[in-house]
Design an enzyme around this catalytic site. Sequence first.
Site, PDB file in Angstrom:
ATOM      1  CB  ALA A 185      -1.500   1.285  16.221  1.00 39.81           C
ATOM      2  CG  ASP A 208      -5.757   4.930  13.646  1.00 35.59           C
ATOM      3  OD1 ASP A 208      -5.839   6.057  12.987  1.00 35.59           O
ATOM      4  OD2 ASP A 208      -5.687   3.843  13.219  1.00 35.59           O
ATOM      5  CB  SER A 257      -9.188  31.525 -19.213  1.00 33.16           C
ATOM      6  OG  SER A 257     -10.609  31.241 -18.987  1.00 33.16           O
ATOM      7  CE  LYS A 259      -4.732  23.886 -18.564  1.00 32.24           C
ATOM      8  NZ  LYS A 259      -5.800  23.120 -18.255  1.00 32.24           N
ATOM      9  CB  CYS A 292     -14.371 -21.037 -14.204  1.00 31.42           C
ATOM     10  SG  CYS A 292     -14.724 -19.802 -15.587  1.00 31.42           S
TER      11      CYS A 292
END
Length: 704
Positions: free
Chosen positions: A35, A38, A85, A123, A467
């Site tokens: 709070a 914010d 790479s 990695k 159900c």
Amino acid sequence: MPAKKVEARVEQLRRDLTEYARLYYHEGVSHVSDAEYDALYRELQALEAQHPELVDDASPTQRVGAPLPEGTSFDKVAHEVPMLSIDSLFTTEEVDDFVTSLGRFLKLEANELEAIAWSLEPKFDGVSASLLYVDGKLTRCVTRGDGAVGEDVTANLRTVRDLPLQLVGDAAPAVPALLEVRGEVLMRRDAFARLNERREERGETILANPRNATSGAVRRNDPAEVARYPLQFFPYGVARSEGAAFATHTETMEALHAWGFADSGLRRRVVGRDARIAYHDELEARRDDVPYDMDGVVAKIDDLALRERLGSRTRTLRWQYAHKFAALEAVSTLRAIEVQVGANGRLTPRAHLEPVDVGGVTVRHATLHNADHVANLGVRVGDRVFVYRAGDVIPQVEGVSRSAAGDAPKDWDASLPDSLKDTDGAVRTGVFHAWRAEFQMPSHCPACGTEAVAEGKFWRCPNRFGCPPQLVGRLEVLCGRGAFDIDRLGPKLIQQLIDAELVHSPADVFHLERDALVELDRWGAKSADNLMAQLEERRTIPFDRFLVALRIDEVGPSTAKLLAGAFGDLDGLRAATEEDFLAIDGIGEVAARKVSAWFDEPRNLELLERFAAGGVRVVPLERRAGGGVFEGLSVVVTGTLESYSRAEAKAIVEAQGGKVSSSVSAKTAFLVAGDKPGSKLKKAQELGVKVLDEEAFTAFVRGE
């Protein structure tokens, strides 16, 4: 406030918010409450709105920019330093050969080679990116692309919450004039799972895995949409630096952390072959505990001068390698597809597989999400399928390796797993097991026989109250940490209580009697007493957690907090209309309709009475306070504003005590309309709602 004081306050707010975010995302420490954070954020937004000349790209409020025009592609950018790479090695023998070749290149003796220090790190399986900082400010973000040329995704990566927009200037060493940082954009597995849950609830396509989700997010055209993805960034090196020099990779990474970048906490500096192999084996053993997908270990020579001597090959760098983990993908035979019934009644197909080892774990089941997903995969029972598993994410079928053909194997029916059969040996309802059978969603719930109903891409059993699997699921939610937190009732005990007909609804938990519990198998006097004591402790519950316990469709913890904050107590919520729900920013039409319908169902009202009769006391919450020029007013923001993003405009309204709604109604006080406002402008005009253009909105905020 005098201009100089405003400027000083803006700078202070930016420094504080940046530091609070760094501590939260990097150190796991909260120096202020949500709070408080914010409130500071809204104050900064309001000041920047009132003084646009003070707006700076590095401000915490400027993370989300405007979307690209429809059909526009990302600009291509050539990398000043190619993103080469990494050599992938799969065995310790290959690792030994790689390092030995370095020794030959450097003309080192075995003992000298063994004494080299290495920096080891996971990695991570994400998306590589290169970030350029000029005078400490983030100016450009580029994807790896083909290693030579990437795409400019600056607007998208600015939304990544733990990525610094401005490097910390008072850290040592000093921030260099130019810094190019290389790293990985990725997301946690648990955050990915929650993302998929939200997508599934909205009827959107299920994402395959965190890496694919990250890749798709990075290349979206709307930064506001990218901001919805739980992306993070971990640096793994520096490609260029003007004004800061380092002797080792370890020093470099420590400086990056000091300047504001996140640190996974998993990097380690080691010396010697055994230490390198041990780190690899240790991390592979922990791969399910580390919350990010990773497929190996990257080993880099720590000494930067030694790296310079080694240089690079055509496509790879000589001074690093990747020692890969065992693959998390395997191929298995699809034995059957079973339809399961979830806590909310959703019917979900699940794959039953021939047991297969995937990354050291035996997998027998995998999710198939929904009927459309099964159709898109093109799978049939008996096919050989690709199975993917990543840590805590449920294994899933990713495609067909080889389609089933010819006649079924002789033992196909006889070898069907017993878990798919009833006690009398008959195959359970809702199980597709015939050789080469195509899956079709059954017309009735396999658990209770109720006719299923279609909801977008999904099918649901509407028998919420009768159900059995739905009752189990609702009770699990009620007993969960986000609701009543009754940890003495786990899934097996819940099922036992249902089978013993001691509970017929979630509220019956608070009507359990000690003597009846003692008579159950594996229950003793002490167990019963412990449960009764915990139930007594848990009878008092905050309003928002009670709403979670009710298991209202579309109401999870975040929506429950919005509702509890807006209406305060159960009576206020019951009296609210669908229009009232839509007036809450963050509550959409589907959620508003579901909540409103829930309170129209008599059996749900009986459930509330049953809770009350069981002694449950719901603690009301204070309503949100207002204040400012919009106090008590409902505002809708639509269209494209030049000086604010829509999110910023909404935050300004809320900071000034207003309530932002997503739809125009008779209760709307103002419509803030930017470019291309659409149908909301027409509705506002029909209802006589006052319309503010951007200039009028800014003037109103300033009190002019």
